[in-house]
Scaffold this motif. Structure first.
Motif, PDB file in Angstrom:
ATOM      1  N   GLY A   1       0.411   1.014  -7.172  1.00  0.00           N
ATOM      2  CA  GLY A   1      -0.629   1.599  -6.328  1.00  0.00           C
ATOM      3  C   GLY A   1      -0.436   1.296  -4.849  1.00  0.00           C
ATOM      4  N   ALA A   2       0.052   0.098  -4.553  1.00  0.00           N
ATOM      5  CA  ALA A   2       0.236  -0.298  -3.150  1.00  0.00           C
ATOM      6  C   ALA A   2       1.362   0.505  -2.505  1.00  0.00           C
ATOM      7  CB  ALA A   2       0.527  -1.802  -3.075  1.00  0.00           C
TER       8      ALA A   2
ATOM      9  N   ARG B   1       1.829 -13.624  -7.164  1.00  0.00           N
ATOM     10  CA  ARG B   1       1.479 -12.202  -7.297  1.00  0.00           C
ATOM     11  C   ARG B   1       0.570 -11.763  -6.155  1.00  0.00           C
ATOM     12  NH1 ARG B   1      -0.046 -11.077 -13.552  1.00  0.00           N
ATOM     13  NH2 ARG B   1       0.200  -8.929 -12.834  1.00  0.00           N
ATOM     14  N   THR B   2       0.958 -10.669  -5.543  1.00  0.00           N
ATOM     15  CA  THR B   2       0.125 -10.025  -4.533  1.00  0.00           C
ATOM     16  C   THR B   2       0.187  -8.524  -4.775  1.00  0.00           C
ATOM     17  OG1 THR B   2       2.009  -9.816  -3.013  1.00  0.00           O
ATOM     18  CG2 THR B   2       0.602 -11.743  -2.716  1.00  0.00           C
TER      19      THR B   2
ATOM     20  N   SER C   1      -5.009  10.096   5.057  1.00  0.00           N
ATOM     21  CA  SER C   1      -5.788   9.083   5.769  1.00  0.00           C
ATOM     22  C   SER C   1      -6.059   7.824   4.954  1.00  0.00           C
ATOM     23  CB  SER C   1      -7.123   9.683   6.193  1.00  0.00           C
ATOM     24  OG  SER C   1      -7.920   8.660   6.759  1.00  0.00           O
ATOM     25  N   HIS C   2      -5.837   6.681   5.593  1.00  0.00           N
ATOM     26  CA  HIS C   2      -6.282   5.423   5.014  1.00  0.00           C
ATOM     27  C   HIS C   2      -7.193   4.724   6.012  1.00  0.00           C
ATOM     28  CE1 HIS C   2      -4.354   4.837   1.094  1.00  0.00           C
ATOM     29  NE2 HIS C   2      -3.598   5.815   1.537  1.00  0.00           N
TER      30      HIS C   2
ATOM     31  N   SER D   1      -7.683  -6.230   5.621  1.00  0.00           N
ATOM     32  CA  SER D   1      -6.624  -7.005   4.974  1.00  0.00           C
ATOM     33  C   SER D   1      -5.783  -6.146   4.045  1.00  0.00           C
ATOM     34  CB  SER D   1      -7.222  -8.186   4.213  1.00  0.00           C
ATOM     35  OG  SER D   1      -7.895  -9.035   5.118  1.00  0.00           O
ATOM     36  N   LEU D   2      -6.433  -5.237   3.327  1.00  0.00           N
ATOM     37  CA  LEU D   2      -5.680  -4.311   2.472  1.00  0.00           C
ATOM     38  C   LEU D   2      -4.807  -3.399   3.337  1.00  0.00           C
ATOM     39  CD1 LEU D   2      -5.007  -3.050  -0.244  1.00  0.00           C
ATOM     40  CD2 LEU D   2      -7.108  -1.705  -0.082  1.00  0.00           C
ATOM     41  N   GLY D   3      -5.339  -3.000   4.468  1.00  0.00           N
ATOM     42  CA  GLY D   3      -4.567  -2.174   5.397  1.00  0.00           C
ATOM     43  C   GLY D   3      -3.304  -2.878   5.865  1.00  0.00           C
TER      44      GLY D   3
END
Ligand SMILES: [Zn+2]
Length: 177
Positions: free
Chosen positions: A96-97, A61-62, A109-110, A116-118
Protein backbone atom coordinates in the motif's frame (compact mmCIF):
# COMPACT_ATOMS: atom_id res chain seq x y z
CA UNK A 1 -9.11 -6.55 22.70
CA UNK A 2 -10.85 -9.81 23.64
CA UNK A 3 -9.39 -11.45 20.58
CA UNK A 4 -5.87 -10.46 21.64
CA UNK A 5 -6.35 -11.77 25.19
CA UNK A 6 -7.79 -15.06 23.93
CA UNK A 7 -4.91 -15.35 21.48
CA UNK A 8 -2.40 -15.00 24.28
CA UNK A 9 -4.17 -17.68 26.31
CA UNK A 10 -4.04 -20.02 23.31
CA UNK A 11 -0.34 -19.26 22.91
CA UNK A 12 0.31 -20.06 26.58
CA UNK A 13 -1.57 -23.33 26.27
CA UNK A 14 -0.11 -24.27 22.91
CA UNK A 15 3.13 -26.11 23.40
CA UNK A 16 5.81 -26.95 25.97
CA UNK A 17 8.43 -26.13 23.32
CA UNK A 18 7.52 -22.45 23.55
CA UNK A 19 7.89 -22.52 27.33
CA UNK A 20 11.30 -24.17 27.03
CA UNK A 21 12.54 -21.66 24.43
CA UNK A 22 11.17 -18.74 26.47
CA UNK A 23 13.09 -20.03 29.46
CA UNK A 24 16.33 -20.60 27.50
CA UNK A 25 16.27 -17.23 25.78
CA UNK A 26 15.37 -15.34 28.93
CA UNK A 27 18.27 -16.96 30.79
CA UNK A 28 20.87 -16.98 27.99
CA UNK A 29 19.74 -13.98 25.94
CA UNK A 30 18.82 -13.81 22.29
CA UNK A 31 21.04 -14.78 19.35
CA UNK A 32 18.88 -14.08 16.30
CA UNK A 33 20.44 -15.52 13.15
CA UNK A 34 19.11 -12.76 10.90
CA UNK A 35 17.60 -9.31 10.89
CA UNK A 36 14.52 -8.83 8.72
CA UNK A 37 13.49 -5.32 7.71
CA UNK A 38 10.07 -5.44 6.14
CA UNK A 39 6.65 -3.82 5.81
CA UNK A 40 4.12 -3.63 8.65
CA UNK A 41 1.49 -5.10 6.33
CA UNK A 42 -0.50 -7.78 8.21
CA UNK A 43 0.00 -10.18 5.30
CA UNK A 44 3.79 -10.12 5.68
CA UNK A 45 4.72 -11.67 9.06
CA UNK A 46 8.39 -12.76 8.85
CA UNK A 47 8.16 -15.49 11.52
CA UNK A 48 5.44 -17.23 9.49
CA UNK A 49 7.09 -16.68 6.12
CA UNK A 50 10.43 -18.10 7.26
CA UNK A 51 9.07 -20.74 9.67
CA UNK A 52 11.04 -19.09 12.45
CA UNK A 53 10.52 -19.46 16.17
CA UNK A 54 11.15 -17.36 19.24
CA UNK A 55 14.58 -15.77 19.34
CA UNK A 56 15.45 -16.52 15.70
CA UNK A 57 14.63 -13.34 13.80
CA UNK A 58 15.23 -9.75 14.83
CA UNK A 59 12.47 -7.88 13.04
CA UNK A 60 12.05 -4.22 12.07
CA UNK A 61 8.75 -3.30 10.41
CA UNK A 62 7.52 0.00 9.07
CA UNK A 63 4.97 0.92 6.41
CA UNK A 64 6.75 0.35 3.09
CA UNK A 65 9.85 -0.97 4.93
CA UNK A 66 11.27 2.55 4.99
CA UNK A 67 14.46 3.08 6.99
CA UNK A 68 15.26 6.21 8.99
CA UNK A 69 17.36 6.86 12.07
CA UNK A 70 15.35 4.71 14.49
CA UNK A 71 15.23 1.75 12.13
CA UNK A 72 18.92 2.01 11.23
CA UNK A 73 19.81 2.20 14.93
CA UNK A 74 17.71 -0.89 15.60
CA UNK A 75 19.61 -2.83 12.93
CA UNK A 76 22.95 -1.52 14.31
CA UNK A 77 21.97 -2.98 17.67
CA UNK A 78 21.13 -6.41 16.24
CA UNK A 79 24.36 -6.60 14.23
CA UNK A 80 26.71 -4.95 16.71
CA UNK A 81 25.40 -6.32 20.00
CA UNK A 82 23.52 -9.50 19.16
CA UNK A 83 25.81 -10.75 16.41
CA UNK A 84 23.29 -11.12 13.60
CA UNK A 85 25.24 -12.01 10.43
CA UNK A 86 22.66 -11.14 7.79
CA UNK A 87 20.18 -8.35 7.16
CA UNK A 88 17.31 -9.11 4.80
CA UNK A 89 15.36 -6.12 3.48
CA UNK A 90 12.09 -7.48 2.14
CA UNK A 91 9.48 -5.60 0.14
CA UNK A 92 6.27 -7.23 -1.04
CA UNK A 93 3.72 -7.28 -3.83
CA UNK A 94 0.64 -5.04 -3.49
CA UNK A 95 2.37 -2.82 -0.94
CA UNK A 96 0.00 0.00 0.00
CA UNK A 97 2.82 2.42 0.79
CA UNK A 98 4.53 1.85 -2.56
CA UNK A 99 1.13 2.15 -4.26
CA UNK A 100 0.54 5.49 -2.56
CA UNK A 101 3.97 6.69 -3.71
CA UNK A 102 3.18 5.67 -7.30
CA UNK A 103 -0.09 7.58 -7.09
CA UNK A 104 1.67 10.61 -5.65
CA UNK A 105 4.08 10.55 -8.56
CA UNK A 106 1.28 10.24 -11.09
CA UNK A 107 -0.29 13.37 -9.67
CA UNK A 108 -3.15 11.86 -7.68
CA UNK A 109 -3.66 13.95 -4.59
CA UNK A 110 -2.32 12.98 -1.20
CA UNK A 111 -3.00 16.39 0.22
CA UNK A 112 -4.93 14.82 3.09
CA UNK A 113 -2.21 12.40 4.17
CA UNK A 114 -1.21 13.03 7.79
CA UNK A 115 2.23 14.61 8.12
CA UNK A 116 4.15 11.56 9.32
CA UNK A 117 2.51 9.23 6.81
CA UNK A 118 3.24 11.81 4.14
CA UNK A 119 6.93 11.63 5.04
CA UNK A 120 6.92 7.87 4.41
CA UNK A 121 5.22 8.26 1.05
CA UNK A 122 7.62 11.05 0.03
CA UNK A 123 10.64 8.92 0.93
CA UNK A 124 9.33 6.08 -1.26
CA UNK A 125 8.26 8.41 -4.10
CA UNK A 126 11.80 9.77 -4.36
CA UNK A 127 13.24 6.25 -4.38
CA UNK A 128 10.98 5.01 -7.18
CA UNK A 129 10.95 8.09 -9.40
CA UNK A 130 12.46 6.22 -12.36
CA UNK A 131 10.10 3.23 -12.13
CA UNK A 132 6.91 2.77 -14.14
CA UNK A 133 5.68 -0.59 -12.82
CA UNK A 134 4.63 -1.75 -9.38
CA UNK A 135 7.21 -4.56 -9.45
CA UNK A 136 9.98 -2.14 -10.42
CA UNK A 137 8.91 0.31 -7.75
CA UNK A 138 8.89 -2.33 -5.00
CA UNK A 139 12.43 -3.37 -5.98
CA UNK A 140 13.68 0.22 -6.15
CA UNK A 141 12.20 0.86 -2.72
CA UNK A 142 14.02 -2.15 -1.27
CA UNK A 143 17.29 -0.92 -2.79
CA UNK A 144 16.70 2.51 -1.28
CA UNK A 145 16.20 1.00 2.19
CA UNK A 146 19.45 -0.96 1.75
CA UNK A 147 21.22 2.28 0.79
CA UNK A 148 19.76 3.92 3.92
CA UNK A 149 21.17 1.12 6.08
CA UNK A 150 24.56 1.45 4.37
CA UNK A 151 24.71 5.06 5.52
CA UNK A 152 25.73 3.63 8.87
CA UNK A 153 29.44 3.04 9.46
CA UNK A 154 28.46 0.08 11.64
CA UNK A 155 26.66 -1.61 8.76
CA UNK A 156 29.31 -1.25 6.05
CA UNK A 157 30.60 -4.82 6.44
CA UNK A 158 27.51 -6.86 7.26
CA UNK A 159 25.81 -8.81 4.50
CA UNK A 160 22.61 -7.04 3.41
CA UNK A 161 20.33 -8.81 0.94
CA UNK A 162 17.19 -7.55 -0.80
CA UNK A 163 14.08 -9.68 -1.35
CA UNK A 164 10.49 -9.46 -2.55
CA UNK A 165 7.66 -11.45 -0.95
CA UNK A 166 4.68 -12.39 -3.12
CA UNK A 167 1.63 -12.08 -0.86
CA UNK A 168 -0.39 -14.44 -3.07
CA UNK A 169 2.02 -17.35 -3.61
CA UNK A 170 4.01 -16.94 -0.39
CA UNK A 171 7.28 -17.14 -2.32
CA UNK A 172 10.29 -15.01 -1.36
CA UNK A 173 12.44 -13.95 -4.30
CA UNK A 174 16.00 -12.89 -3.50
CA UNK A 175 17.22 -9.88 -5.48
CA UNK A 176 20.63 -9.57 -7.07
CA UNK A 177 22.53 -6.97 -5.12
ZN1 LIG B 1 3.66 -2.86 2.37
Amino acid sequence: MEKLIEGNLDYLAADDVYAQVRHDTSVNGQRPYAVVVTCSDSRVPPEHIFSAGLGELFVVRTAGNVVGDYERGTVEYAVGHLGAKLVLVMGHSHCGAVGAALELRSGESHAHAPKSLGAIVSEIAEAIKHEDTEAGAVQANVRNSIARLRESEELREVRIVGAIYDIETGKVKILDT
